[in-house]
Design a protein around this motif. Structure first.
Motif, PDB file in Angstrom:
ATOM      1  N   TYR A  83      27.482  35.679  97.154  1.00  7.82           N
ATOM      2  CA  TYR A  83      27.670  35.007  95.645  1.00  7.82           C
ATOM      3  C   TYR A  83      26.719  33.448  96.107  1.00  7.82           C
ATOM      4  O   TYR A  83      27.249  32.719  96.644  1.00  7.82           O
ATOM      5  CB  TYR A  83      29.243  35.323  95.196  1.00  7.82           C
ATOM      6  N   LEU A  99      25.676  32.358  90.396  1.00  9.34           N
ATOM      7  CA  LEU A  99      26.871  32.369  89.514  1.00  9.34           C
ATOM      8  C   LEU A  99      26.253  30.925  88.962  1.00  9.34           C
ATOM      9  O   LEU A  99      26.695  29.789  89.947  1.00  9.34           O
ATOM     10  CB  LEU A  99      27.639  32.733  89.905  1.00  9.34           C
ATOM     11  N   ASP A 135      27.392  28.073  85.726  1.00  6.05           N
ATOM     12  CA  ASP A 135      27.888  27.595  84.127  1.00  6.05           C
ATOM     13  C   ASP A 135      26.960  26.989  83.118  1.00  6.05           C
ATOM     14  O   ASP A 135      27.772  27.016  81.874  1.00  6.05           O
ATOM     15  CB  ASP A 135      29.106  26.969  84.440  1.00  6.05           C
ATOM     16  N   VAL A 173      24.947  35.824  86.228  1.00  4.06           N
ATOM     17  CA  VAL A 173      25.884  35.150  85.462  1.00  4.06           C
ATOM     18  C   VAL A 173      26.322  33.632  85.061  1.00  4.06           C
ATOM     19  O   VAL A 173      26.070  32.332  86.055  1.00  4.06           O
ATOM     20  CB  VAL A 173      27.741  35.545  86.031  1.00  4.06           C
ATOM     21  N   GLU A 207      28.989  31.319  83.108  1.00  5.28           N
ATOM     22  CA  GLU A 207      30.105  31.548  82.755  1.00  5.28           C
ATOM     23  C   GLU A 207      30.888  30.128  83.695  1.00  5.28           C
ATOM     24  O   GLU A 207      30.185  29.488  84.996  1.00  5.28           O
ATOM     25  CB  GLU A 207      30.797  32.327  82.614  1.00  5.28           C
ATOM     26  N   VAL A 266      34.759  32.905  86.365  1.00  2.00           N
ATOM     27  CA  VAL A 266      34.476  34.371  87.293  1.00  2.00           C
ATOM     28  C   VAL A 266      35.161  34.433  88.404  1.00  2.00           C
ATOM     29  O   VAL A 266      35.494  35.397  88.753  1.00  2.00           O
ATOM     30  CB  VAL A 266      32.546  33.171  88.065  1.00  2.00           C
ATOM     31  N   THR A 267      35.526  32.791  89.286  1.00  2.00           N
ATOM     32  CA  THR A 267      36.178  33.490  90.808  1.00  2.00           C
ATOM     33  C   THR A 267      37.471  34.263  90.291  1.00  2.00           C
ATOM     34  O   THR A 267      37.745  35.222  91.089  1.00  2.00           O
ATOM     35  CB  THR A 267      36.139  31.830  91.173  1.00  2.00           C
TER      36      THR A 267
END
Length: 286
Positions: A108, A133, A135, A152, A154, A159-160
């Motif tokens: 991740y 990931l 934002d 991703v 977001e 997310v987490t």
């Protein structure tokens, strides 16, 4: 039941196992060369290498191979070892190779800037499944990370809230800001992830650690944290930092026992404390 299909299924489910393969046979034994037995993490088996006490010993070795994540070769002399004589064999020798079946290593990667791009590239080559990931949709995109397992764009908290990293997962935090790093580290240390790395200066790392401990997080939660992240190889550019970070993840993945030059303040703090304790003990002995 097909052993190969079971191996694929185990890895997809994030489970462990070990495969025992007969690689050498001499004389008469109750099986054949290339015969395989899969031992799953729950102790159940698929396939056989002949049964009897040999199979029982291999089963025990397989459990240890799973735990240590390192292969092992076993040799059995069925002519001279009475405990292996169960009436199933006529006598002979065989060699069995036992290798671990490990779940896919999922990384991740929080942050999608220049450093993250290079960590992703090296990690992808090294066999990690990378989930990027961020934002910012302009950064977390398929154009920038074409071979990522998932991309991703977001809010980090959103997310987490739906992620549950397993013990075979890795987390690297390389966002653009102190606040994001802190809230992501707060979440990461409370997961089951095998490795948690965060970029930043020693001063920043200490400040974040102090702030999280002041919030009530237990000191033991930081035992898996590598921050500043990466091996100390003099890396300066984003490309070099990507190599340093991935080298450290590989060392953790392969359970490297050699002493390595980690950048992590947490590891160096522990090593310094251990060195001081040894020095005090030496003085008391002398």
């Amino acid at each position: 039941m097909d052993v190969y299909e079971e191996i694929v299924r185990l890895r997809r489910e994030g489970r462990r196992g070990a495969v025992a393969t007969i690689v050498s046979v001499q004389g008469s034994v109750p099986s054949f060369r290339t015969a395989k037995m899969l031992v799953r993490d729950d102790g159940s088996i698929a396939g056989t290498i002949g049964g009897g006490c040999v199979e029982a010993e291999v089963w025990q070795a397989a459990k240890e191979v799973m735990e240590q994540e390192k292969p092992r070769t076993l040799k059995f002399n069925l002519n001279h070892d009475p405990k292996l004589d169960t009436g199933l064999v006529c006598g002979g020798t065989l060699e069995i190779f036992v290798e671990p079946v490990l779940p896919l290593a999922l990384l991740y990667l929080f942050g999608a800037g220049h450093v993250a791009q290079n960590i992703y590239k090296v990690a992808n080559i090294a066999g990690f499944q990378v989930c990027v990931l961020d934002d910012r949709a302009s950064y977390a995109s398929r154009e920038r990370f074409p071979e990522a397992h998932e991309v991703v764009a977001e809010d980090f908290d959103t997310v987490t809230a739906r992620l549950a990293p397993s013990a075979s997962s890795y987390i690297v935090i390389v966002t653009r800001g102190h606040k994001d790093d802190m809230r992501l580290l707060r979440w990461a240390v409370q997961t089951d992830a095998r490795y948690v790395g965060m970029i930043g200066s020693k001063r920043k790392v200490i400040a974040i650690h102090r702030g999280l401990c002041d919030e009530g997080l237990a000191e033991s939660l930081f035992d898996r944290v590598y921050a500043p992240v990466g091996l100390d190889i003099g890396a300066l550019t984003p490309e070099e930092i990507g190599v340093a970070v991935c080298a450290e993840m590989i060392a953790v993945r392969r359970r490297c026992e050699s002493k390595l030059p980690h950048m992590s303040w947490f590891l160096r703090r522990t090593e310094n404390a251990n060195d001081s304790a040894l020095a005090i003990a030496d003085e008391e002995i002398s």
